[in-house]
Design a protein around this motif. Structure first.
Motif, PDB file in Angstrom:
ATOM      1  N   ALA A 150       0.824  -1.207   0.000  1.00 37.02           N
ATOM      2  CA  ALA A 150       0.000   0.000   0.000  1.00 37.02           C
ATOM      3  C   ALA A 150       0.856   1.254   0.000  1.00 37.02           C
ATOM      4  O   ALA A 150       0.436   2.300  -0.458  1.00 37.02           O
ATOM      5  N   THR A 151       2.049   1.157   0.522  1.00 37.82           N
ATOM      6  CA  THR A 151       2.940   2.310   0.566  1.00 37.82           C
ATOM      7  C   THR A 151       4.245   1.955  -0.104  1.00 37.82           C
ATOM      8  O   THR A 151       4.511   0.798  -0.423  1.00 37.82           O
ATOM      9  N   GLY A 152       5.099   2.976  -0.324  1.00 40.20           N
ATOM     10  CA  GLY A 152       6.392   2.754  -0.931  1.00 40.20           C
ATOM     11  C   GLY A 152       7.337   2.035   0.011  1.00 40.20           C
ATOM     12  O   GLY A 152       7.045   1.816   1.185  1.00 40.20           O
ATOM     13  N   ARG A 153       8.503   1.688  -0.509  1.00 36.43           N
ATOM     14  CA  ARG A 153       9.499   0.973   0.289  1.00 36.43           C
ATOM     15  C   ARG A 153       9.978   1.865   1.424  1.00 36.43           C
ATOM     16  O   ARG A 153      10.452   2.978   1.192  1.00 36.43           O
ATOM     17  N   PRO A 154       9.885   1.391   2.678  1.00 35.89           N
ATOM     18  CA  PRO A 154      10.301   2.232   3.807  1.00 35.89           C
ATOM     19  C   PRO A 154      11.818   2.393   3.866  1.00 35.89           C
ATOM     20  O   PRO A 154      12.569   1.552   3.357  1.00 35.89           O
ATOM     21  N   LEU A 207       9.124 -10.352  12.481  1.00 32.10           N
ATOM     22  CA  LEU A 207       8.870 -10.039  11.073  1.00 32.10           C
ATOM     23  C   LEU A 207       7.392  -9.763  10.831  1.00 32.10           C
ATOM     24  O   LEU A 207       7.028  -8.761  10.203  1.00 32.10           O
ATOM     25  N   VAL A 208       6.524 -10.641  11.326  1.00 35.91           N
ATOM     26  CA  VAL A 208       5.086 -10.502  11.084  1.00 35.91           C
ATOM     27  C   VAL A 208       4.556  -9.208  11.695  1.00 35.91           C
ATOM     28  O   VAL A 208       3.782  -8.464  11.070  1.00 35.91           O
ATOM     29  N   GLU A 209       4.973  -8.919  12.932  1.00 36.18           N
ATOM     30  CA  GLU A 209       4.482  -7.701  13.586  1.00 36.18           C
ATOM     31  C   GLU A 209       4.987  -6.449  12.877  1.00 36.18           C
ATOM     32  O   GLU A 209       4.253  -5.470  12.716  1.00 36.18           O
ATOM     33  N   ALA A 210       6.245  -6.488  12.427  1.00 36.15           N
ATOM     34  CA  ALA A 210       6.808  -5.330  11.722  1.00 36.15           C
ATOM     35  C   ALA A 210       6.086  -5.090  10.403  1.00 36.15           C
ATOM     36  O   ALA A 210       5.789  -3.941  10.038  1.00 36.15           O
ATOM     37  N   GLU A 211       5.780  -6.155   9.675  1.00 34.05           N
ATOM     38  CA  GLU A 211       5.072  -5.997   8.404  1.00 34.05           C
ATOM     39  C   GLU A 211       3.681  -5.399   8.627  1.00 34.05           C
ATOM     40  O   GLU A 211       3.217  -4.592   7.806  1.00 34.05           O
ATOM     41  N   TYR A 255       3.972  -3.252   4.789  1.00 36.29           N
ATOM     42  CA  TYR A 255       4.917  -3.521   3.707  1.00 36.29           C
ATOM     43  C   TYR A 255       5.548  -4.885   3.951  1.00 36.29           C
ATOM     44  O   TYR A 255       5.904  -5.219   5.078  1.00 36.29           O
ATOM     45  N   SER A 256       5.684  -5.695   2.897  1.00 38.29           N
ATOM     46  CA  SER A 256       6.293  -7.013   3.026  1.00 38.29           C
ATOM     47  C   SER A 256       7.816  -6.904   3.055  1.00 38.29           C
ATOM     48  O   SER A 256       8.426  -6.281   2.174  1.00 38.29           O
ATOM     49  N   LEU A 277      16.485  -4.594   4.789  1.00 37.58           N
ATOM     50  CA  LEU A 277      15.468  -4.123   5.723  1.00 37.58           C
ATOM     51  C   LEU A 277      15.279  -5.103   6.885  1.00 37.58           C
ATOM     52  O   LEU A 277      15.022  -4.678   8.018  1.00 37.58           O
ATOM     53  N   ARG A 278      15.424  -6.393   6.608  1.00 37.17           N
ATOM     54  CA  ARG A 278      15.339  -7.380   7.691  1.00 37.17           C
ATOM     55  C   ARG A 278      16.462  -7.149   8.704  1.00 37.17           C
ATOM     56  O   ARG A 278      16.259  -7.263   9.920  1.00 37.17           O
ATOM     57  N   ARG A 279      17.657  -6.841   8.205  1.00 36.30           N
ATOM     58  CA  ARG A 279      18.785  -6.573   9.116  1.00 36.30           C
ATOM     59  C   ARG A 279      18.531  -5.308   9.922  1.00 36.30           C
ATOM     60  O   ARG A 279      18.839  -5.232  11.116  1.00 36.30           O
ATOM     61  N   ALA A 280      17.970  -4.285   9.259  1.00 41.11           N
ATOM     62  CA  ALA A 280      17.667  -3.039   9.968  1.00 41.11           C
ATOM     63  C   ALA A 280      16.641  -3.286  11.071  1.00 41.11           C
ATOM     64  O   ALA A 280      16.731  -2.719  12.167  1.00 41.11           O
TER      65      ALA A 280
END
Length: 300
Positions: free
Chosen positions: A219-223, A267-271, A276-277, A284-287
């Motif tokens: 729904a939104t751009g890449r964070p 991961l699930v809560e952050a998404e 954003y997936s 982004l996973r490392r961040a």
């Protein structure tokens, strides 16, 4: 007689010296930590895990969260080899002209992971992967770089790799993937290894998902990385309250790795928060993890 006594005294002195040197060597060996490595045949992994979770071996039909799965494998190895340290994860796959795909490149950028590529023929069959596994297993065992090898694979051609490593004193532990029916590992391979374990459906479910006909559009751009890092810290703060400090402080000795179940929850809560997936987004996973660890470590 006097000369004989002198010879005997000299012999006893040499024996004592030899025993002293052996004791020193054994003492040094005892102080040297054990080391293990994980060897993943990606062709076997995609085929067996895809069939188990998504019902297909076609890589195009499902997504694999390789980063999350690798962390789960590291976590499982840490449990099995409790007094050992990880050397690295070796990830073996095939690619046209041995040129990394975007997915393979993102895996290669992960910490403690080495991607090794064989070739792909016209029928998308891997060529040269088994020889790469044998070369690495044999070399690491010969140089005493590892004491234990966890091998995730099933091909009978890996028997020679197992024998080569065992010949230099390493123990090889075969990890398999649950088969919906029958067996997906060659019997001669099962006979040769030092131990065998099977990873089941529950282990792989969080990391394999069947693709829908329509690709996911966020729904939104890449964070930005900093935004994702902040979300990681937010979740850590929330979890400290909800799960308790004692529960989370137990994670600290495992830094920079999180147990697979905890990492998946993160991961699930952050998404959900980012809308954003993060699947396949290694940076982004490392961040996200960095933000989580930053907040957690700041509390202790």
């Amino acid at each position: 007689m006097e000369a004989m006594n002198e010879d005997l005294a000299a012999l006893h002195a040499r024996i004592d010296r030899t025993n002293e040197l052996l004791q020193r060597m054994l003492a040094e060996v005892a102080k040297t930590p054990s080391t293990h490595a994980i060897f993943v045949d990606a062709g076997y992994l995609y085929a067996a895990a895809g069939r188990l979770v998504a019902g297909t071996e076609d890589r195009r039909a499902f997504d694999l969260d390789a980063e999350g799965l690798i962390d789960a494998l590291i976590d499982r190895a840490r449990t099995i080899f409790a007094d050992s340290r990880l050397l690295r994860v070796y990830w073996y796959d095939g690619a046209r002209r041995r040129i990394h795909t975007a997915e393979q490149q993102s895996i290669a950028e992960l910490p403690d992971v080495k991607v090794r590529l064989g070739n792909l023929n016209a029928n998308n069959q891997q060529k040269g992967v088994d020889s790469l596994i044998r070369s690495d297993l044999e070399s690491l065992a010969r140089h005493r770089a590892i004491s234990d090898a966890a091998l995730l694979g099933g091909d009978e051609d890996l028997v020679s790799a197992v024998e080569a490593a065992q010949g230099y004193g390493a123990r090889v532990h075969l990890w398999g993937i649950e088969a919906p029916e029958g067996r997906n590992q060659a019997e001669p391979l099962l006979w040769e290894v030092d131990s065998q374990r099977t990873l089941d459906l529950d282990f792989f479910k969080p990391y394999v998902s069947r693709r829908t006909a329509q690709a996911y559009e966020p729904a939104t751009g890449r964070p930005a990385r900093e935004d994702v890092r902040f979300v990681g810290a937010q979740i850590a703060a929330k979890w400290l309250v909800a799960r308790g400090r004692d529960t989370l402080v137990e994670l600290l000795p495992g830094h920079p790795y999180l147990p697979g179940s905890v990492d998946q929850d993160l991961l699930v809560e952050a998404e959900g928060l980012l809308q954003y997936s993060l699947r396949g987004q290694a940076d982004l996973r490392r961040a996200l993890r960095d933000g989580f660890w930053d907040h957690l470590q700041a509390q202790y």
